[in-house]
Design a protein around this motif. Structure first.
Motif, PDB file in Angstrom:
ATOM      1  N   ASP A 149       8.207  48.646-146.201  1.00  0.00           N
ATOM      2  CA  ASP A 149       9.206  47.692-145.721  1.00  0.00           C
ATOM      3  C   ASP A 149       9.360  47.770-144.208  1.00  0.00           C
ATOM      4  N   LEU A 150       9.403  48.979-143.661  1.00  0.00           N
ATOM      5  CA  LEU A 150       9.537  49.133-142.211  1.00  0.00           C
ATOM      6  C   LEU A 150       8.332  48.563-141.473  1.00  0.00           C
ATOM      7  N   ASP A 151       7.138  48.815-141.980  1.00  0.00           N
ATOM      8  CA  ASP A 151       5.933  48.278-141.342  1.00  0.00           C
ATOM      9  C   ASP A 151       5.885  46.746-141.451  1.00  0.00           C
ATOM     10  N   ARG A 152       6.338  46.208-142.569  1.00  0.00           N
ATOM     11  CA  ARG A 152       6.367  44.757-142.742  1.00  0.00           C
ATOM     12  C   ARG A 152       7.335  44.117-141.745  1.00  0.00           C
ATOM     13  N   ILE A 153       8.501  44.722-141.564  1.00  0.00           N
ATOM     14  CA  ILE A 153       9.481  44.194-140.610  1.00  0.00           C
ATOM     15  C   ILE A 153       8.936  44.295-139.189  1.00  0.00           C
ATOM     16  N   ALA A 154       8.252  45.390-138.870  1.00  0.00           N
ATOM     17  CA  ALA A 154       7.649  45.536-137.537  1.00  0.00           C
ATOM     18  C   ALA A 154       6.585  44.468-137.305  1.00  0.00           C
ATOM     19  N   ALA A 155       5.783  44.172-138.327  1.00  0.00           N
ATOM     20  CA  ALA A 155       4.756  43.131-138.200  1.00  0.00           C
ATOM     21  C   ALA A 155       5.394  41.758-138.002  1.00  0.00           C
ATOM     22  N   GLN A 156       6.520  41.503-138.679  1.00  0.00           N
ATOM     23  CA  GLN A 156       7.224  40.236-138.490  1.00  0.00           C
ATOM     24  C   GLN A 156       7.747  40.105-137.069  1.00  0.00           C
ATOM     25  N   ILE A 157       8.271  41.192-136.520  1.00  0.00           N
ATOM     26  CA  ILE A 157       8.781  41.172-135.152  1.00  0.00           C
ATOM     27  C   ILE A 157       7.657  40.859-134.172  1.00  0.00           C
ATOM     28  N   VAL A 158       6.499  41.485-134.375  1.00  0.00           N
ATOM     29  CA  VAL A 158       5.356  41.246-133.481  1.00  0.00           C
ATOM     30  C   VAL A 158       4.873  39.810-133.607  1.00  0.00           C
ATOM     31  N   SER A 159       4.804  39.276-134.823  1.00  0.00           N
ATOM     32  CA  SER A 159       4.331  37.905-135.001  1.00  0.00           C
ATOM     33  C   SER A 159       5.301  36.898-134.380  1.00  0.00           C
ATOM     34  N   LYS A 160       6.611  37.145-134.483  1.00  0.00           N
ATOM     35  CA  LYS A 160       7.590  36.262-133.846  1.00  0.00           C
ATOM     36  C   LYS A 160       7.455  36.311-132.332  1.00  0.00           C
ATOM     37  N   LYS A 161       7.221  37.495-131.807  1.00  0.00           N
ATOM     38  CA  LYS A 161       7.065  37.642-130.354  1.00  0.00           C
ATOM     39  C   LYS A 161       5.806  36.921-129.875  1.00  0.00           C
ATOM     40  N   ARG A 162       4.724  37.054-130.629  1.00  0.00           N
ATOM     41  CA  ARG A 162       3.473  36.385-130.254  1.00  0.00           C
ATOM     42  C   ARG A 162       3.618  34.866-130.327  1.00  0.00           C
ATOM     43  N   ALA A 163       4.327  34.388-131.347  1.00  0.00           N
ATOM     44  CA  ALA A 163       4.538  32.943-131.475  1.00  0.00           C
ATOM     45  C   ALA A 163       5.374  32.412-130.318  1.00  0.00           C
ATOM     46  N   ARG A 216      12.882  62.363-147.184  1.00  0.00           N
ATOM     47  CA  ARG A 216      11.744  61.749-146.525  1.00  0.00           C
ATOM     48  C   ARG A 216      11.646  60.301-146.979  1.00  0.00           C
ATOM     49  N   LEU A 217      10.907  59.508-146.234  1.00  0.00           N
ATOM     50  CA  LEU A 217      10.717  58.092-146.526  1.00  0.00           C
ATOM     51  C   LEU A 217       9.794  57.932-147.723  1.00  0.00           C
ATOM     52  N   THR A 218      10.116  57.015-148.612  1.00  0.00           N
ATOM     53  CA  THR A 218       9.220  56.718-149.722  1.00  0.00           C
ATOM     54  C   THR A 218       8.123  55.763-149.243  1.00  0.00           C
ATOM     55  N   SER A 219       7.135  55.563-150.066  1.00  0.00           N
ATOM     56  CA  SER A 219       6.063  54.632-149.695  1.00  0.00           C
ATOM     57  C   SER A 219       6.597  53.204-149.616  1.00  0.00           C
ATOM     58  N   ALA A 220       7.549  52.865-150.482  1.00  0.00           N
ATOM     59  CA  ALA A 220       8.158  51.524-150.422  1.00  0.00           C
ATOM     60  C   ALA A 220       8.969  51.365-149.138  1.00  0.00           C
ATOM     61  N   GLY A 221       9.667  52.422-148.731  1.00  0.00           N
ATOM     62  CA  GLY A 221      10.426  52.367-147.488  1.00  0.00           C
ATOM     63  C   GLY A 221       9.527  52.213-146.277  1.00  0.00           C
ATOM     64  N   GLN A 222       8.424  52.945-146.254  1.00  0.00           N
ATOM     65  CA  GLN A 222       7.480  52.836-145.150  1.00  0.00           C
ATOM     66  C   GLN A 222       6.840  51.453-145.123  1.00  0.00           C
ATOM     67  N   LYS A 267      16.134  53.462-153.250  1.00  0.00           N
ATOM     68  CA  LYS A 267      14.757  53.975-153.306  1.00  0.00           C
ATOM     69  C   LYS A 267      13.970  53.790-152.008  1.00  0.00           C
ATOM     70  N   LEU A 268      14.643  53.843-150.859  1.00  0.00           N
ATOM     71  CA  LEU A 268      13.926  53.808-149.585  1.00  0.00           C
ATOM     72  C   LEU A 268      13.630  55.212-149.079  1.00  0.00           C
ATOM     73  N   ILE A 269      14.446  56.185-149.465  1.00  0.00           N
ATOM     74  CA  ILE A 269      14.170  57.582-149.145  1.00  0.00           C
ATOM     75  C   ILE A 269      14.302  58.399-150.424  1.00  0.00           C
ATOM     76  N   GLU A 270      13.738  59.597-150.383  1.00  0.00           N
ATOM     77  CA  GLU A 270      13.783  60.476-151.547  1.00  0.00           C
ATOM     78  C   GLU A 270      13.909  61.912-151.088  1.00  0.00           C
TER      79      GLU A 270
END
Length: 156
Positions: free
Chosen positions: A130-144, A122-128, A111-114
């Motif tokens: 998850d991708l945005d959450r992973i991107a935010a984690q990457i940015v927070s790790k880089k900032r730390a 196309r990407l589902t809302s859950a897929g989008q 259920k990441l694409i439909e």
């Protein structure tokens, strides 16, 4: 961390993070014969990375985030390349449709694409999300890491 999207992060880091997420979740169905196949007919060898299917699925998710909807044929063209034909001129060749189709079907099963009404996937809302959450984690790790490095430099 609000406001961080996939477009704000280095794309290779996003693909690595999403591939790791897909592998850790254990939900993605990987075909049994995946270690025997090539990714395109112009390739001489199969991929050397044992986790290449997760990386391909993550890359497909990232591409659908940017350019949606896209069908299996369009995705095959994205991963196509130059077929060298010896003394004859090189030509463009699409990647293997079977591996692309299996990757898309596996992503659709979790259920990441439909399917899109006009065709393609196309990407589902859950897929989008998850991708945005992973991107935010990457940015927070880089900032730390940068903050820690600045603290070490300040002590010296």
């Amino acid at each position: 961390m609000s406001g961080i999207t996939v477009k704000d992060v280095d794309q290779d880091k996003v693909v690595e993070g999403v591939a790791l997420f897909l592998k850790k979740s254990g939900k993605l169905k990987v075909p049994e014969y995946i270690d025997l196949i090539k990714t395109a007919k112009y390739k001489e060898l199969a991929p050397s990375d044992p986790d290449w299917f997760y990386v391909r699925c993550a890359s497909i998710l990232r591409r659908l985030y940017h350019q949606s909807p896209a069908g299996v044929g369009a995705i095959c063209r994205i991963y196509g390349g130059r077929q060298r034909r010896g003394v004859r001129p090189s030509h463009f060749c699409c990647s293997d449709g079977s591996t692309t189709r299996k990757a898309v079907q596996a992503l659709e099963a979790i259920k990441l694409i439909e399917k899109h009404a006009d065709g393609g996937r196309r990407l589902t809302s859950a897929g989008q999300r998850d991708l945005d959450r992973i991107a935010a984690q990457i940015v927070s790790k880089k900032r730390a890491a940068l903050k820690k490095e600045a603290a070490v430099l300040a002590l010296e």
